[in-house]
Structure formats: C-alpha cells, structure tokens
Write a protein that holds these residues in place. Sequence first.
Motif, PDB file in Angstrom:
ATOM      1  N   VAL A 106       0.835  -1.204   0.000  1.00 23.96           N
ATOM      2  CA  VAL A 106       0.000   0.000   0.000  1.00 23.96           C
ATOM      3  C   VAL A 106       0.869   1.253   0.000  1.00 23.96           C
ATOM      4  O   VAL A 106       0.582   2.229  -0.706  1.00 23.96           O
ATOM      5  N   ALA A 107       1.945   1.232   0.781  1.00 30.29           N
ATOM      6  CA  ALA A 107       2.851   2.379   0.824  1.00 30.29           C
ATOM      7  C   ALA A 107       3.466   2.634  -0.548  1.00 30.29           C
ATOM      8  O   ALA A 107       3.584   3.787  -0.987  1.00 30.29           O
ATOM      9  N   LEU A 108       3.840   1.571  -1.252  1.00 26.40           N
ATOM     10  CA  LEU A 108       4.399   1.712  -2.591  1.00 26.40           C
ATOM     11  C   LEU A 108       3.362   2.256  -3.570  1.00 26.40           C
ATOM     12  O   LEU A 108       3.667   3.103  -4.420  1.00 26.40           O
ATOM     13  N   ILE A 109       2.147   1.769  -3.459  1.00 23.90           N
ATOM     14  CA  ILE A 109       1.066   2.219  -4.343  1.00 23.90           C
ATOM     15  C   ILE A 109       0.828   3.715  -4.185  1.00 23.90           C
ATOM     16  O   ILE A 109       0.736   4.457  -5.172  1.00 23.90           O
ATOM     17  N   LEU A 110       0.750   4.177  -2.948  1.00 26.69           N
ATOM     18  CA  LEU A 110       0.486   5.590  -2.690  1.00 26.69           C
ATOM     19  C   LEU A 110       1.688   6.455  -3.051  1.00 26.69           C
ATOM     20  O   LEU A 110       1.522   7.559  -3.588  1.00 26.69           O
ATOM     21  N   LEU A 111       2.884   5.976  -2.763  1.00 24.16           N
ATOM     22  CA  LEU A 111       4.086   6.765  -3.014  1.00 24.16           C
ATOM     23  C   LEU A 111       4.319   6.967  -4.507  1.00 24.16           C
ATOM     24  O   LEU A 111       4.596   8.093  -4.953  1.00 24.16           O
ATOM     25  N   HIS A 112       4.193   5.888  -5.283  1.00 21.94           N
ATOM     26  CA  HIS A 112       4.496   5.952  -6.717  1.00 21.94           C
ATOM     27  C   HIS A 112       3.245   6.112  -7.574  1.00 21.94           C
ATOM     28  O   HIS A 112       3.334   6.050  -8.803  1.00 21.94           O
ATOM     29  N   LYS A 113       2.107   6.278  -6.933  1.00 18.60           N
ATOM     30  CA  LYS A 113       0.832   6.516  -7.624  1.00 18.60           C
ATOM     31  C   LYS A 113       0.538   5.425  -8.655  1.00 18.60           C
ATOM     32  O   LYS A 113       0.219   5.695  -9.822  1.00 18.60           O
ATOM     33  N   LEU A 114       0.638   4.180  -8.217  1.00 22.34           N
ATOM     34  CA  LEU A 114       0.384   3.058  -9.120  1.00 22.34           C
ATOM     35  C   LEU A 114      -1.103   2.969  -9.450  1.00 22.34           C
ATOM     36  O   LEU A 114      -1.963   3.293  -8.632  1.00 22.34           O
ATOM     37  N   ALA A 115      -1.386   2.501 -10.642  1.00 24.47           N
ATOM     38  CA  ALA A 115      -2.774   2.412 -11.100  1.00 24.47           C
ATOM     39  C   ALA A 115      -3.529   1.308 -10.374  1.00 24.47           C
ATOM     40  O   ALA A 115      -3.020   0.206 -10.180  1.00 24.47           O
ATOM     41  N   LEU A 116      -4.747   1.621  -9.980  1.00 16.85           N
ATOM     42  CA  LEU A 116      -5.660   0.661  -9.371  1.00 16.85           C
ATOM     43  C   LEU A 116      -6.928   0.578 -10.221  1.00 16.85           C
ATOM     44  O   LEU A 116      -7.267   1.519 -10.937  1.00 16.85           O
ATOM     45  N   ARG A 117      -7.613  -0.530 -10.116  1.00 14.09           N
ATOM     46  CA  ARG A 117      -8.902  -0.693 -10.796  1.00 14.09           C
ATOM     47  C   ARG A 117      -9.846  -1.456  -9.887  1.00 14.09           C
ATOM     48  O   ARG A 117      -9.427  -2.046  -8.894  1.00 14.09           O
ATOM     49  N   SER A 118     -11.113  -1.441 -10.234  1.00  8.62           N
ATOM     50  CA  SER A 118     -12.106  -2.179  -9.459  1.00  8.62           C
ATOM     51  C   SER A 118     -13.037  -2.916 -10.418  1.00  8.62           C
ATOM     52  O   SER A 118     -13.484  -2.332 -11.417  1.00  8.62           O
TER      53      SER A 118
END
Length: 248
Positions: A106-118
């Motif tokens: 989660v920290a990596l996702i938020l830090l590097h603004k990785l793409a998420l989908r649902s």
Amino acid sequence: MSFDIHDYIPEGVLATIAAEFSGLLNATEAAAYLGIKPFLLTQLTRPDLIPVFLRAEKALPLYHVSALSGFMGRLDKLRENAAPQESWTDIATAAHRTKITTEKAVALILLHKLALRSPHGEAAGFRDFRIDPVALRDAIGLPEQGAVHPARAAQLLRLPIGTVSALLKHRHLESVPVKRPAPVRPLLYVCPFSIDTFPDMYVSRKELARHIQDRDPLALMGDQLSEFRIDLGKNAEPIYRREVLDIL
C-alpha cells in the motif's frame, strides 16, 4: 450549588469535542468499515496509512472515521475507470505474490501513484481495489522519494505524454532519475509531489475551455492568454499559469 460545564468550556469547543468522539470506531468497527479483517487493519495502522486516533494501555485502539475515509479516498484517486485485466488481483494477494507485506504494498502504491482498478467500477471496500502485480514488483526498485512513470503521470494529469515530457524538459514538473538495467542513462520519472501541486500552479487548455463554456480560448482572447502560456516548445498542448483564471 450546581455545576455547569458550559461555564468553564465554550459551547463551540464542546461541540467540536463531541463531534470528534462521535466519529470514533474501535478496531472491529473500523475493520468492518474498510471491509477487511482486524488483523489486516493492524498491519495497515501506520501514521502514513491509517493513523490511530487514540491508543490507551490495555484497551483497543480507536480510529476516526475521517482517517478511514481519507485512506480509502487516497486509493480511490488512483483508480482507473477501466476494468481490471485477468492478471490483476487484490492488493493483499499481489503483495503475497511479490513477497512483501500488505502495508508495504500500500505504501508503494500511494508513493508511486500506481494504477488501481475495481471490477465493480467503484470500490466499496479495501479488497475491491485491484492492481497489476508486475507494476507492484517494479515499484520495489523505484527511488524512496517516489517516482511516477511519465505515462502514468500523463494519465493522472489528463495530458498527452508528449506534453508531460515537455513539462519535464522545461522543469515545470520535477524529474526523478530512475536507473534501469537496460538503458545507458537513467530514465526520467516524475516526482509525485510535483503531480500533486501541478493543478495549483497550471491549467491545461482543456480545463481552461471548461471555464469559458467550451469555446476555443485562443480564439476568444488569444492575446491575453499568450501572456500566461508557458513555453514548452512545439507539439505540446498549451499549458497556462493558473493566474489566467483571474481574467475570466
């Protein structure tokens, strides 16, 4: 002699205190709010992810609803409208496959603004978010201060990638060098903080058009706009200093 607390504490302060405590949830309630198990909530309990509102000795920690909704909101800002591909999976599973903890993922996702989908178009809970495990694995090697791929930055800023490259070249976006095995020279990624602050400083032509009812801003008042347009060279979408909105 009767005691009235209002004689000692202003009503506004009391109302604020009451509002704060009315939004408190224990760990079980907070986990249910996020759609996860309490054990996972414990993993995600960090000042930079989900902060604890109150922690007392020999008592369960308390979380404020605003912190929980804020956490979900930060993830939702990274959500793409497209449906997840078959290889995409929920964050916890992707973390397990990448051999890192869920909180690290989660920290990596938020830090590097990785793409998420649902898969549902919207995310009602934490487990509704899907991520590409390959992107998560690649993020492990990115700089600790954060680095966003130019293509992802273009997506977040709603700009053509060529314009993002021009913004990097002319230093209107801060660059972060990223060393990769193949290239001789480091690739230039985008600083995530500069992505966050960009809308406060600049406005794109498309956004400007929305402020003047979709009419061509250059045709409407080209001379005035040219004073606010930043120099990006040729083949880049016009970008203006945000002060241009003051003349509309």
